[in-house]
Write a protein that holds these residues in place. Sequence first.
Motif, PDB file in Angstrom:
ATOM      1  N   ALA A  81       0.833  -1.208   0.000  1.00  0.00           N
ATOM      2  CA  ALA A  81       0.000   0.000   0.000  1.00  0.00           C
ATOM      3  C   ALA A  81       0.864   1.253   0.000  1.00  0.00           C
ATOM      4  CB  ALA A  81      -0.937  -0.011   1.203  1.00  0.00           C
ATOM      5  N   LEU A  82       1.978   1.229   0.748  1.00  0.00           N
ATOM      6  CA  LEU A  82       2.912   2.362   0.753  1.00  0.00           C
ATOM      7  C   LEU A  82       3.493   2.585  -0.634  1.00  0.00           C
ATOM      8  CD1 LEU A  82       4.674   4.510   2.160  1.00  0.00           C
ATOM      9  CD2 LEU A  82       6.321   2.672   2.639  1.00  0.00           C
ATOM     10  N   GLN A  83       3.883   1.524  -1.306  1.00  0.00           N
ATOM     11  CA  GLN A  83       4.427   1.640  -2.654  1.00  0.00           C
ATOM     12  C   GLN A  83       3.397   2.244  -3.610  1.00  0.00           C
ATOM     13  OE1 GLN A  83       5.552  -2.453  -3.284  1.00  0.00           O
ATOM     14  NE2 GLN A  83       7.705  -2.018  -2.851  1.00  0.00           N
ATOM     15  N   ALA A  84       2.161   1.788  -3.512  1.00  0.00           N
ATOM     16  CA  ALA A  84       1.109   2.320  -4.383  1.00  0.00           C
ATOM     17  C   ALA A  84       0.855   3.794  -4.081  1.00  0.00           C
ATOM     18  CB  ALA A  84      -0.174   1.512  -4.203  1.00  0.00           C
ATOM     19  N   GLU A  85       0.872   4.155  -2.819  1.00  0.00           N
ATOM     20  CA  GLU A  85       0.654   5.557  -2.445  1.00  0.00           C
ATOM     21  C   GLU A  85       1.788   6.447  -2.933  1.00  0.00           C
ATOM     22  OE1 GLU A  85      -1.350   8.766  -1.178  1.00  0.00           O
ATOM     23  OE2 GLU A  85      -2.113   6.727  -1.150  1.00  0.00           O
ATOM     24  N   LEU A  86       3.015   5.960  -2.853  1.00  0.00           N
ATOM     25  CA  LEU A  86       4.149   6.735  -3.363  1.00  0.00           C
ATOM     26  C   LEU A  86       4.058   6.924  -4.876  1.00  0.00           C
ATOM     27  CD1 LEU A  86       7.068   5.255  -1.245  1.00  0.00           C
ATOM     28  CD2 LEU A  86       6.087   7.547  -1.081  1.00  0.00           C
ATOM     29  N   ALA A  87       3.657   5.897  -5.585  1.00  0.00           N
ATOM     30  CA  ALA A  87       3.483   6.011  -7.036  1.00  0.00           C
ATOM     31  C   ALA A  87       2.374   7.008  -7.359  1.00  0.00           C
ATOM     32  CB  ALA A  87       3.166   4.650  -7.636  1.00  0.00           C
ATOM     33  N   ASN A  88       1.289   6.967  -6.600  1.00  0.00           N
ATOM     34  CA  ASN A  88       0.178   7.893  -6.792  1.00  0.00           C
ATOM     35  C   ASN A  88       0.616   9.327  -6.506  1.00  0.00           C
ATOM     36  OD1 ASN A  88      -2.423   8.826  -7.241  1.00  0.00           O
ATOM     37  ND2 ASN A  88      -3.084   8.396  -5.149  1.00  0.00           N
ATOM     38  N   THR A  89       1.396   9.526  -5.458  1.00  0.00           N
ATOM     39  CA  THR A  89       1.889  10.860  -5.111  1.00  0.00           C
ATOM     40  C   THR A  89       2.803  11.405  -6.195  1.00  0.00           C
ATOM     41  OG1 THR A  89       1.723  10.338  -2.761  1.00  0.00           O
ATOM     42  CG2 THR A  89       3.139  12.182  -3.371  1.00  0.00           C
ATOM     43  N   GLU A  90       3.670  10.571  -6.734  1.00  0.00           N
ATOM     44  CA  GLU A  90       4.556  11.006  -7.815  1.00  0.00           C
ATOM     45  C   GLU A  90       3.744  11.418  -9.043  1.00  0.00           C
ATOM     46  OE1 GLU A  90       7.775  12.160  -9.899  1.00  0.00           O
ATOM     47  OE2 GLU A  90       7.784  11.590  -7.804  1.00  0.00           O
ATOM     48  N   ASP A  91       2.683  10.687  -9.348  1.00  0.00           N
ATOM     49  CA  ASP A  91       1.818  11.053 -10.469  1.00  0.00           C
ATOM     50  C   ASP A  91       1.153  12.405 -10.229  1.00  0.00           C
ATOM     51  OD1 ASP A  91       2.452   8.709 -11.769  1.00  0.00           O
ATOM     52  OD2 ASP A  91       0.608   7.664 -11.169  1.00  0.00           O
ATOM     53  N   LYS A  92       0.707  12.649  -8.993  1.00  0.00           N
ATOM     54  CA  LYS A  92       0.074  13.930  -8.661  1.00  0.00           C
ATOM     55  C   LYS A  92       1.059  15.088  -8.773  1.00  0.00           C
ATOM     56  CE  LYS A  92      -3.449  12.062  -5.560  1.00  0.00           C
ATOM     57  NZ  LYS A  92      -3.907  11.977  -4.155  1.00  0.00           N
ATOM     58  N   ILE A  93       2.289  14.862  -8.343  1.00  0.00           N
ATOM     59  CA  ILE A  93       3.314  15.903  -8.441  1.00  0.00           C
ATOM     60  C   ILE A  93       3.610  16.216  -9.901  1.00  0.00           C
ATOM     61  CG2 ILE A  93       5.752  16.402  -8.011  1.00  0.00           C
ATOM     62  CD1 ILE A  93       5.433  14.854  -5.366  1.00  0.00           C
ATOM     63  N   ALA A  94       3.727  15.188 -10.728  1.00  0.00           N
ATOM     64  CA  ALA A  94       3.979  15.394 -12.154  1.00  0.00           C
ATOM     65  C   ALA A  94       2.835  16.169 -12.798  1.00  0.00           C
ATOM     66  CB  ALA A  94       4.179  14.055 -12.855  1.00  0.00           C
ATOM     67  N   TYR A  95       1.598  15.841 -12.428  1.00  0.00           N
ATOM     68  CA  TYR A  95       0.445  16.562 -12.963  1.00  0.00           C
ATOM     69  C   TYR A  95       0.461  18.026 -12.517  1.00  0.00           C
ATOM     70  CZ  TYR A  95      -4.273  18.205 -13.765  1.00  0.00           C
ATOM     71  OH  TYR A  95      -5.341  18.955 -14.155  1.00  0.00           O
ATOM     72  N   ALA A  96       0.789  18.272 -11.256  1.00  0.00           N
ATOM     73  CA  ALA A  96       0.827  19.643 -10.747  1.00  0.00           C
ATOM     74  C   ALA A  96       1.903  20.458 -11.454  1.00  0.00           C
ATOM     75  CB  ALA A  96       1.063  19.641  -9.241  1.00  0.00           C
ATOM     76  N   ARG A  97       3.055  19.862 -11.717  1.00  0.00           N
ATOM     77  CA  ARG A  97       4.116  20.562 -12.466  1.00  0.00           C
ATOM     78  C   ARG A  97       3.633  20.900 -13.869  1.00  0.00           C
ATOM     79  NH1 ARG A  97       9.101  16.622 -10.715  1.00  0.00           N
ATOM     80  NH2 ARG A  97       9.460  17.562  -8.682  1.00  0.00           N
ATOM     81  N   GLN A  98       2.978  19.948 -14.508  1.00  0.00           N
ATOM     82  CA  GLN A  98       2.468  20.171 -15.860  1.00  0.00           C
ATOM     83  C   GLN A  98       1.399  21.269 -15.849  1.00  0.00           C
ATOM     84  OE1 GLN A  98       0.772  16.669 -17.606  1.00  0.00           O
ATOM     85  NE2 GLN A  98       0.249  17.676 -19.516  1.00  0.00           N
ATOM     86  N   PHE A  99       0.506  21.239 -14.881  1.00  0.00           N
ATOM     87  CA  PHE A  99      -0.547  22.248 -14.773  1.00  0.00           C
ATOM     88  C   PHE A  99       0.051  23.633 -14.554  1.00  0.00           C
ATOM     89  CE2 PHE A  99      -3.635  24.747 -12.358  1.00  0.00           C
ATOM     90  CZ  PHE A  99      -4.735  24.654 -13.192  1.00  0.00           C
ATOM     91  N   TYR A 100       1.043  23.741 -13.675  1.00  0.00           N
ATOM     92  CA  TYR A 100       1.699  25.022 -13.404  1.00  0.00           C
ATOM     93  C   TYR A 100       2.364  25.561 -14.665  1.00  0.00           C
ATOM     94  CZ  TYR A 100       4.978  28.456 -11.640  1.00  0.00           C
ATOM     95  OH  TYR A 100       5.689  29.617 -11.449  1.00  0.00           O
ATOM     96  N   ASN A 101       3.128  24.710 -15.360  1.00  0.00           N
ATOM     97  CA  ASN A 101       3.820  25.162 -16.566  1.00  0.00           C
ATOM     98  C   ASN A 101       2.834  25.562 -17.657  1.00  0.00           C
ATOM     99  OD1 ASN A 101       6.406  25.009 -15.572  1.00  0.00           O
ATOM    100  ND2 ASN A 101       6.712  22.903 -16.239  1.00  0.00           N
ATOM    101  N   SER A 102       1.700  24.900 -17.740  1.00  0.00           N
ATOM    102  CA  SER A 102       0.662  25.274 -18.701  1.00  0.00           C
ATOM    103  C   SER A 102       0.085  26.645 -18.352  1.00  0.00           C
ATOM    104  CB  SER A 102      -0.441  24.223 -18.722  1.00  0.00           C
ATOM    105  OG  SER A 102      -1.473  24.602 -19.584  1.00  0.00           O
ATOM    106  N   ALA A 103      -0.149  26.881 -17.064  1.00  0.00           N
ATOM    107  CA  ALA A 103      -0.671  28.182 -16.634  1.00  0.00           C
ATOM    108  C   ALA A 103       0.347  29.287 -16.892  1.00  0.00           C
ATOM    109  CB  ALA A 103      -1.038  28.136 -15.155  1.00  0.00           C
TER     110      ALA A 103
END
Length: 91
Positions: free
Chosen positions: A27-49
């Motif tokens: 579960a920790l591994q899955a949560e870390l993978a999910n968090t990394e995906d969220k961070i990547a999305y936030a970086r992409q969203f910021y750069n788009s803005a």
Amino acid sequence: MLTQTLGRLFAVAEAYPDLKANHNFAALQAELANTEDKIAYARQFYNSAVQTFNTSVQTLPINVIAGLGGFRAMDFFQADGGERGPVQVRF
């Protein structure tokens, strides 16, 4: 610091197969993978803005108003090599 700690944690997990098979560790591994995906999305969203903002600031007639207001083009977010996570989280 966090990256080093996680690296050591996963090295320990490789040494202890029971830990790797543990439900909580999975579960920790899955949560870390999910968090990394969220961070990547936030970086992409910021750069788009930032791209939209920079385009607006450089387009007529907004650039006249932006110049009077002191608005300037912003820099894109770029993570340093140590801060950037892997493209795909592997365990």
